[in-house]
Scaffold this motif. Sequence first.
Motif, PDB file in Angstrom:
ATOM      1  N   TYR A  68      22.110   1.882 -52.536  1.00  0.00           N
ATOM      2  CA  TYR A  68      22.884   0.642 -52.676  1.00  0.00           C
ATOM      3  C   TYR A  68      23.276   0.067 -51.324  1.00  0.00           C
ATOM      4  O   TYR A  68      23.655  -1.105 -51.220  1.00  0.00           O
ATOM      5  CB  TYR A  68      24.122   0.846 -53.556  1.00  0.00           C
ATOM      6  N   SER A  69      23.172   0.865 -50.255  1.00  0.00           N
ATOM      7  CA  SER A  69      23.509   0.371 -48.922  1.00  0.00           C
ATOM      8  C   SER A  69      22.503  -0.661 -48.420  1.00  0.00           C
ATOM      9  O   SER A  69      22.764  -1.358 -47.437  1.00  0.00           O
ATOM     10  CB  SER A  69      23.612   1.531 -47.932  1.00  0.00           C
ATOM     11  N   LEU A  70      21.350  -0.770 -49.087  1.00  0.00           N
ATOM     12  CA  LEU A  70      20.411  -1.838 -48.743  1.00  0.00           C
ATOM     13  C   LEU A  70      21.097  -3.192 -48.821  1.00  0.00           C
ATOM     14  O   LEU A  70      20.861  -4.073 -47.983  1.00  0.00           O
ATOM     15  CB  LEU A  70      19.213  -1.818 -49.692  1.00  0.00           C
ATOM     16  N   GLU A  71      21.957  -3.331 -49.825  1.00  0.00           N
ATOM     17  CA  GLU A  71      22.713  -4.576 -49.971  1.00  0.00           C
ATOM     18  C   GLU A  71      24.083  -4.482 -49.323  1.00  0.00           C
ATOM     19  O   GLU A  71      24.447  -5.337 -48.510  1.00  0.00           O
ATOM     20  CB  GLU A  71      22.873  -4.923 -51.455  1.00  0.00           C
ATOM     21  N   ASP A  72      24.832  -3.428 -49.659  1.00  0.00           N
ATOM     22  CA  ASP A  72      26.222  -3.340 -49.194  1.00  0.00           C
ATOM     23  C   ASP A  72      26.339  -3.276 -47.679  1.00  0.00           C
ATOM     24  O   ASP A  72      27.283  -3.814 -47.099  1.00  0.00           O
ATOM     25  CB  ASP A  72      26.898  -2.116 -49.805  1.00  0.00           C
TER      26      ASP A  72
ATOM     27  N   LEU B  18      24.035   1.215 -60.763  1.00  0.00           N
ATOM     28  CA  LEU B  18      24.046   0.950 -59.326  1.00  0.00           C
ATOM     29  C   LEU B  18      22.698   1.298 -58.700  1.00  0.00           C
ATOM     30  O   LEU B  18      22.194   0.569 -57.837  1.00  0.00           O
ATOM     31  CB  LEU B  18      25.167   1.752 -58.665  1.00  0.00           C
ATOM     32  N   THR B  19      22.106   2.392 -59.140  1.00  0.00           N
ATOM     33  CA  THR B  19      20.791   2.782 -58.633  1.00  0.00           C
ATOM     34  C   THR B  19      19.728   1.752 -59.029  1.00  0.00           C
ATOM     35  O   THR B  19      18.919   1.319 -58.197  1.00  0.00           O
ATOM     36  CB  THR B  19      20.387   4.167 -59.170  1.00  0.00           C
ATOM     37  N   GLU B  20      19.722   1.358 -60.306  1.00  0.00           N
ATOM     38  CA  GLU B  20      18.721   0.400 -60.767  1.00  0.00           C
ATOM     39  C   GLU B  20      18.875  -0.944 -60.060  1.00  0.00           C
ATOM     40  O   GLU B  20      17.883  -1.594 -59.706  1.00  0.00           O
ATOM     41  CB  GLU B  20      18.822   0.219 -62.282  1.00  0.00           C
ATOM     42  N   GLU B  21      20.111  -1.364 -59.837  1.00  0.00           N
ATOM     43  CA  GLU B  21      20.329  -2.625 -59.132  1.00  0.00           C
ATOM     44  C   GLU B  21      19.840  -2.539 -57.689  1.00  0.00           C
ATOM     45  O   GLU B  21      19.371  -3.527 -57.116  1.00  0.00           O
ATOM     46  CB  GLU B  21      21.808  -3.016 -59.184  1.00  0.00           C
ATOM     47  N   ALA B  22      19.944  -1.351 -57.098  1.00  0.00           N
ATOM     48  CA  ALA B  22      19.440  -1.161 -55.737  1.00  0.00           C
ATOM     49  C   ALA B  22      17.924  -1.314 -55.688  1.00  0.00           C
ATOM     50  O   ALA B  22      17.376  -1.923 -54.758  1.00  0.00           O
ATOM     51  CB  ALA B  22      19.845   0.213 -55.215  1.00  0.00           C
ATOM     52  N   TYR B  23      17.219  -0.796 -56.710  1.00  0.00           N
ATOM     53  CA  TYR B  23      15.765  -0.935 -56.758  1.00  0.00           C
ATOM     54  C   TYR B  23      15.363  -2.405 -56.928  1.00  0.00           C
ATOM     55  O   TYR B  23      14.412  -2.883 -56.295  1.00  0.00           O
ATOM     56  CB  TYR B  23      15.184  -0.103 -57.903  1.00  0.00           C
ATOM     57  N   VAL B  24      16.085  -3.104 -57.776  1.00  0.00           N
ATOM     58  CA  VAL B  24      15.805  -4.535 -57.974  1.00  0.00           C
ATOM     59  C   VAL B  24      16.040  -5.301 -56.676  1.00  0.00           C
ATOM     60  O   VAL B  24      15.225  -6.138 -56.263  1.00  0.00           O
ATOM     61  CB  VAL B  24      16.678  -5.109 -59.113  1.00  0.00           C
TER      62      VAL B  24
ATOM     63  N   GLU C 147      13.365  -7.540 -54.471  1.00  0.00           N
ATOM     64  CA  GLU C 147      13.638  -8.953 -54.200  1.00  0.00           C
ATOM     65  C   GLU C 147      13.715  -9.259 -52.709  1.00  0.00           C
ATOM     66  O   GLU C 147      13.629 -10.424 -52.304  1.00  0.00           O
ATOM     67  CB  GLU C 147      14.945  -9.365 -54.880  1.00  0.00           C
ATOM     68  N   ASN C 148      13.881  -8.218 -51.896  1.00  0.00           N
ATOM     69  CA  ASN C 148      14.037  -8.433 -50.457  1.00  0.00           C
ATOM     70  C   ASN C 148      12.905  -7.821 -49.635  1.00  0.00           C
ATOM     71  O   ASN C 148      13.068  -7.535 -48.448  1.00  0.00           O
ATOM     72  CB  ASN C 148      15.387  -7.875 -50.001  1.00  0.00           C
ATOM     73  N   GLY C 149      11.761  -7.660 -50.299  1.00  0.00           N
ATOM     74  CA  GLY C 149      10.571  -7.269 -49.572  1.00  0.00           C
ATOM     75  C   GLY C 149      10.500  -5.821 -49.144  1.00  0.00           C
ATOM     76  O   GLY C 149       9.709  -5.468 -48.256  1.00  0.00           O
ATOM     77  N   ILE C 150      11.308  -4.964 -49.752  1.00  0.00           N
ATOM     78  CA  ILE C 150      11.273  -3.532 -49.445  1.00  0.00           C
ATOM     79  C   ILE C 150      10.247  -2.880 -50.364  1.00  0.00           C
ATOM     80  O   ILE C 150      10.316  -3.030 -51.589  1.00  0.00           O
ATOM     81  CB  ILE C 150      12.645  -2.869 -49.657  1.00  0.00           C
TER      82      ILE C 150
END
Length: 361
Positions: A222-226, A285-291, A295-298
């Motif tokens: 989730y730190s990809l976003e946070d 939270l994990t699934e949202e991190a994958y999405v 969406e951000n090219g990872i």
Amino acid sequence: MKNFKGVLFIVSLVFLLAACSGDGKEASSEETFTLKYNSALPPSTQEWHAKAKATEEFAELVEQRSNGRVKIDIFYSNQLAGQVESLDALAKGTIDFQNLTPSAWGDKIPEGGFAALPYWNLNEEHSLYIMRETEIGELYEEAMENYGVKVLSYWPTSATGLMSNKPIRSVSDLKGLTMNLTSDLVADFYKKAGVGVATIPYAEQYEALLRGTLDGIQFPFYSLEDYKLAEVVDYITKPATISPALGLVAMSQKTMDRLPEDLQKIIIDTAIEMENEGVAGSKRLTEEAYVYAQENGIEIINMTKEAYEEMRELHKTTTWVKFTEKNDRTKKMVELLDGETEKWKKENPEMVEEFEKSFGG
């Protein structure tokens, strides 16, 4: 006659006072307690987060269910005691609750490092089974109790795994990379895998990845976003290294012992309820991190089952072995793990099937 009435009045008063006080329980039944909850973390941003369940909702429900007899004041970001000092503060009853990761007290309670062993768990349900329904959890709780601290609840924090600026599909892909060394337990693993290491504080990982000081880290997805790490990494690898990581809510045994039994039960029952309710939030939270990653090219890399087993086996012969050398309890915890996991797998084939969807072809 007047003297007789006076004596009778005094005797009656004594019996009345004795009846009211009894063994102390009735007289103290309306006693109120204001307890201090120290959290290593900032306030929750979403009420569905497992952290919010274990912290804010827990405090609210305990106050409601105790009819206001227990009020819990929450102090964030270790305002009352630092991460290291909080253990002794809890044991002494200076603070009443502490929220942090089990491995944070590893110097004094090395058994807590179990929850940070790479590839020890498969999902939230498996993690809670190991910690709540096996001797592994009992050994950890025993170590905590010896220090004067009670395990109140675990809360799953979602998946933690490998994030990098170069693809990691197997052990061989680690060779030549520079990774962040956050625990001495993994030093031998990195050495055998040919990994260079740097010791970078969490708050400085973004800059280190940006500048190329680090090629990869193990950190919550989730730190990809946070923490905006999606700006400085290009890949994440599944299955996660720890799925999920676990947070811990611990309580001072001194505080627990001075509470009436009915209030003890309210606190314990509510903590367990929040622990179970946290499962859904952790998965979300994990699934949202994958999405968010997609969406951000990872690029999401799915290791093959063979590559996963190779990675896990190398950790077992290095990281896990180093953990077993801490004491007799840590040794026993690792000895029990694979057997208990196989037992859980047989009882939960549908969850095993779901986990194996993380494997690539």
